[in-house]
Design a protein around this motif. Structure first.
Motif, PDB file in Angstrom:
ATOM      1  N   ALA A  84     -13.477   7.702   9.336  1.00 41.45           N
ATOM      2  CA  ALA A  84     -12.615   6.556   9.077  1.00 41.45           C
ATOM      3  C   ALA A  84     -11.133   6.906   9.114  1.00 41.45           C
ATOM      4  CB  ALA A  84     -12.965   5.934   7.736  1.00 41.45           C
ATOM      5  N   THR A  85     -10.783   8.155   8.911  1.00 40.52           N
ATOM      6  CA  THR A  85      -9.367   8.514   8.903  1.00 40.52           C
ATOM      7  C   THR A  85      -8.895   9.051  10.246  1.00 40.52           C
ATOM      8  OG1 THR A  85      -9.841  10.729   8.064  1.00 40.52           O
ATOM      9  CG2 THR A  85      -9.377   9.007   6.432  1.00 40.52           C
ATOM     10  N   LEU A  86      -9.668   8.897  11.292  1.00 43.73           N
ATOM     11  CA  LEU A  86      -9.235   9.376  12.596  1.00 43.73           C
ATOM     12  C   LEU A  86      -7.995   8.610  13.044  1.00 43.73           C
ATOM     13  CD1 LEU A  86     -12.578   9.830  14.544  1.00 43.73           C
ATOM     14  CD2 LEU A  86     -11.088  11.591  13.624  1.00 43.73           C
ATOM     15  N   PRO A  87      -7.037   9.325  13.590  1.00 47.79           N
ATOM     16  CA  PRO A  87      -5.801   8.661  13.989  1.00 47.79           C
ATOM     17  C   PRO A  87      -5.962   7.886  15.300  1.00 47.79           C
ATOM     18  CG  PRO A  87      -5.728  10.978  14.571  1.00 47.79           C
ATOM     19  CD  PRO A  87      -7.015  10.760  13.805  1.00 47.79           C
ATOM     20  N   VAL A 107       0.834  -1.189   0.000  1.00 49.45           N
ATOM     21  CA  VAL A 107       0.000   0.000   0.000  1.00 49.45           C
ATOM     22  C   VAL A 107       0.879   1.253   0.000  1.00 49.45           C
ATOM     23  CG1 VAL A 107      -1.645   1.339   1.366  1.00 49.45           C
ATOM     24  CG2 VAL A 107      -1.963  -1.102   1.107  1.00 49.45           C
ATOM     25  N   TYR A 108       1.911   1.249   0.850  1.00 47.25           N
ATOM     26  CA  TYR A 108       2.767   2.436   0.922  1.00 47.25           C
ATOM     27  C   TYR A 108       3.455   2.701  -0.420  1.00 47.25           C
ATOM     28  CZ  TYR A 108       2.069   2.549   5.955  1.00 47.25           C
ATOM     29  OH  TYR A 108       1.500   2.630   7.195  1.00 47.25           O
ATOM     30  N   ALA A 109       3.970   1.653  -1.039  1.00 50.86           N
ATOM     31  CA  ALA A 109       4.658   1.820  -2.320  1.00 50.86           C
ATOM     32  C   ALA A 109       3.707   2.315  -3.401  1.00 50.86           C
ATOM     33  CB  ALA A 109       5.310   0.497  -2.744  1.00 50.86           C
ATOM     34  N   LYS A 110       2.515   1.728  -3.466  1.00 54.09           N
ATOM     35  CA  LYS A 110       1.538   2.142  -4.479  1.00 54.09           C
ATOM     36  C   LYS A 110       1.078   3.586  -4.234  1.00 54.09           C
ATOM     37  CE  LYS A 110       1.029  -1.473  -7.119  1.00 54.09           C
ATOM     38  NZ  LYS A 110       1.347  -1.400  -8.531  1.00 54.09           N
ATOM     39  N   ALA A 111       0.892   3.949  -2.954  1.00 49.98           N
ATOM     40  CA  ALA A 111       0.480   5.320  -2.638  1.00 49.98           C
ATOM     41  C   ALA A 111       1.576   6.310  -3.041  1.00 49.98           C
ATOM     42  CB  ALA A 111       0.156   5.442  -1.147  1.00 49.98           C
ATOM     43  N   ALA A 112       2.826   5.951  -2.723  1.00 51.06           N
ATOM     44  CA  ALA A 112       3.942   6.826  -3.098  1.00 51.06           C
ATOM     45  C   ALA A 112       4.035   6.962  -4.616  1.00 51.06           C
ATOM     46  CB  ALA A 112       5.252   6.275  -2.531  1.00 51.06           C
ATOM     47  N   GLU A 113       3.828   5.859  -5.313  1.00 50.25           N
ATOM     48  CA  GLU A 113       3.854   5.864  -6.772  1.00 50.25           C
ATOM     49  C   GLU A 113       2.777   6.789  -7.337  1.00 50.25           C
ATOM     50  OE1 GLU A 113       2.612   2.371  -9.638  1.00 50.25           O
ATOM     51  OE2 GLU A 113       4.530   1.909  -8.672  1.00 50.25           O
ATOM     52  N   ALA A 114       1.604   6.783  -6.677  1.00 47.93           N
ATOM     53  CA  ALA A 114       0.495   7.628  -7.118  1.00 47.93           C
ATOM     54  C   ALA A 114       0.616   9.055  -6.591  1.00 47.93           C
ATOM     55  CB  ALA A 114      -0.832   7.017  -6.660  1.00 47.93           C
ATOM     56  N   GLY A 115       1.563   9.284  -5.661  1.00 46.49           N
ATOM     57  CA  GLY A 115       1.764  10.616  -5.109  1.00 46.49           C
ATOM     58  C   GLY A 115       0.707  11.033  -4.106  1.00 46.49           C
ATOM     59  N   VAL A 116       0.132  10.055  -3.396  1.00 48.97           N
ATOM     60  CA  VAL A 116      -0.893  10.365  -2.398  1.00 48.97           C
ATOM     61  C   VAL A 116      -0.548   9.666  -1.083  1.00 48.97           C
ATOM     62  CG1 VAL A 116      -2.720  10.670  -4.116  1.00 48.97           C
ATOM     63  CG2 VAL A 116      -2.371   8.424  -3.081  1.00 48.97           C
ATOM     64  N   GLU A 117      -1.233  10.077  -0.021  1.00 47.18           N
ATOM     65  CA  GLU A 117      -1.084   9.433   1.286  1.00 47.18           C
ATOM     66  C   GLU A 117      -1.704   8.034   1.227  1.00 47.18           C
ATOM     67  OE1 GLU A 117       0.362  10.542   4.223  1.00 47.18           O
ATOM     68  OE2 GLU A 117       1.160  12.111   2.928  1.00 47.18           O
ATOM     69  N   PRO A 118      -1.172   7.072   2.010  1.00 50.84           N
ATOM     70  CA  PRO A 118      -1.737   5.711   2.003  1.00 50.84           C
ATOM     71  C   PRO A 118      -3.242   5.671   2.288  1.00 50.84           C
ATOM     72  CG  PRO A 118       0.374   5.698   3.115  1.00 50.84           C
ATOM     73  CD  PRO A 118       0.038   7.144   2.830  1.00 50.84           C
ATOM     74  N   ARG A 119      -3.714   6.479   3.265  1.00 53.16           N
ATOM     75  CA  ARG A 119      -5.158   6.454   3.584  1.00 53.16           C
ATOM     76  C   ARG A 119      -5.986   6.923   2.386  1.00 53.16           C
ATOM     77  NH1 ARG A 119      -3.506  10.956   6.648  1.00 53.16           N
ATOM     78  NH2 ARG A 119      -4.329  12.857   5.767  1.00 53.16           N
ATOM     79  N   ASP A 120      -5.468   7.954   1.653  1.00 53.06           N
ATOM     80  CA  ASP A 120      -6.181   8.441   0.468  1.00 53.06           C
ATOM     81  C   ASP A 120      -6.183   7.391  -0.640  1.00 53.06           C
ATOM     82  OD1 ASP A 120      -6.669  10.869   1.761  1.00 53.06           O
ATOM     83  OD2 ASP A 120      -4.778  11.729   1.025  1.00 53.06           O
ATOM     84  N   PHE A 121      -5.063   6.700  -0.784  1.00 53.54           N
ATOM     85  CA  PHE A 121      -4.967   5.623  -1.769  1.00 53.54           C
ATOM     86  C   PHE A 121      -6.010   4.541  -1.464  1.00 53.54           C
ATOM     87  CE2 PHE A 121      -3.257   1.482  -3.070  1.00 53.54           C
ATOM     88  CZ  PHE A 121      -3.061   1.701  -4.426  1.00 53.54           C
ATOM     89  N   LEU A 122      -6.102   4.149  -0.194  1.00 52.23           N
ATOM     90  CA  LEU A 122      -7.067   3.109   0.187  1.00 52.23           C
ATOM     91  C   LEU A 122      -8.506   3.595   0.014  1.00 52.23           C
ATOM     92  CD1 LEU A 122      -5.320   1.585   3.312  1.00 52.23           C
ATOM     93  CD2 LEU A 122      -5.700   0.478   1.104  1.00 52.23           C
ATOM     94  N   GLN A 123      -8.772   4.853   0.365  1.00 49.67           N
ATOM     95  CA  GLN A 123     -10.128   5.371   0.225  1.00 49.67           C
ATOM     96  C   GLN A 123     -10.541   5.442  -1.247  1.00 49.67           C
ATOM     97  OE1 GLN A 123     -10.150   9.009   2.502  1.00 49.67           O
ATOM     98  NE2 GLN A 123     -10.833   7.937   4.342  1.00 49.67           N
ATOM     99  N   ASP A 124      -9.602   5.734  -2.115  1.00 46.66           N
ATOM    100  CA  ASP A 124      -9.906   5.735  -3.552  1.00 46.66           C
ATOM    101  C   ASP A 124     -10.219   4.326  -4.042  1.00 46.66           C
ATOM    102  OD1 ASP A 124      -9.574   8.455  -3.744  1.00 46.66           O
ATOM    103  OD2 ASP A 124      -7.532   8.340  -4.559  1.00 46.66           O
TER     104      ASP A 124
END
Length: 186
Positions: A28-31, A1-18
């Motif tokens: 859902a994004t509360l820390p 997830v981290y690698a794919k998010a970095a590749e897409a240029g977004v935060e991991p939580r945003d990548f997962l929400q997309d």
């Protein structure tokens, strides 16, 4: 997830929400925020006297909280707990994870009580405004030679450890949301 998010240029939580829009409900994004550090992250050598066994206790804000409100609540709980410990003549430190690390808090139940007690002055209600998640990291208190867990200074079998977790849930009804890594990975 981290690698794919970095590749897409977004935060991991945003990548997962997309990728999984229906999985992210309100809040859902509360820390999660570390309030206590125990186990190998705490000062002291002896479980049950100098430190408790679980690695971390995390505050999970209620899902109806806004992010800024959740952060403010966490900071208030954290600081009030530190102040209460200092008022008793103790010297709490901060672990590298940001949790309170206090030599002499020997049980998970005692650490939970230390968090609950001061929240009332801020009108936060444990179980309503926040719940706790435990990261037991049981590998760190499992003795593979004995086949037992040193849980807060008591040597327990797997069945007894299950009973100890159930007892914590009974002692603090509606407060403990989950236990991560509750058993050793054998």
């Amino acid at each position: 997830v981290y690698a794919k998010a970095a590749e897409a240029g977004v935060e991991p939580r945003d990548f997962l929400q997309d990728k999984f829009p229906d999985a992210a409900g309100e809040g859902a994004t509360l820390p999660l925020m570390v309030v206590w550090s125990g186990g190998l992250h705490a000062p002291g050598d002896e479980f049950g006297k100098e430190k408790f066994s679980a690695q971390e206790q995390l505050i999970a804000p209620a899902r109806d909280k806004a992010v800024e409100e959740a952060k403010a609540m966490y900071l208030a709980i954290h600081q009030t707990t530190v102040d209460a410990l200092r008022a008793r003549g103790l010297e709490p430190t901060e672990s590298k994870e940001g949790g309170i690390a206090q030599k002499g808090i020997g049980s998970i139940a005692e650490a939970i009580q230390e968090v609950i007690a001061p929240t009332e002055q801020h009108e936060y209600v444990a179980g309503r405004d926040f719940r706790l998640r435990l990261d037991a990291a049981a590998n760190s208190f499992y003795d593979s030679e004995r086949g037992l867990y040193n849980f807060d200074g008591k040597w327990l079998t797997t069945e007894q450890l299950v009973a100890a977790y159930v007892e914590l849930d009974k002692q603090f009804p509606g407060l403990i949301e989950s236990v991560e890594d509750p058993f050793a990975e054998k």
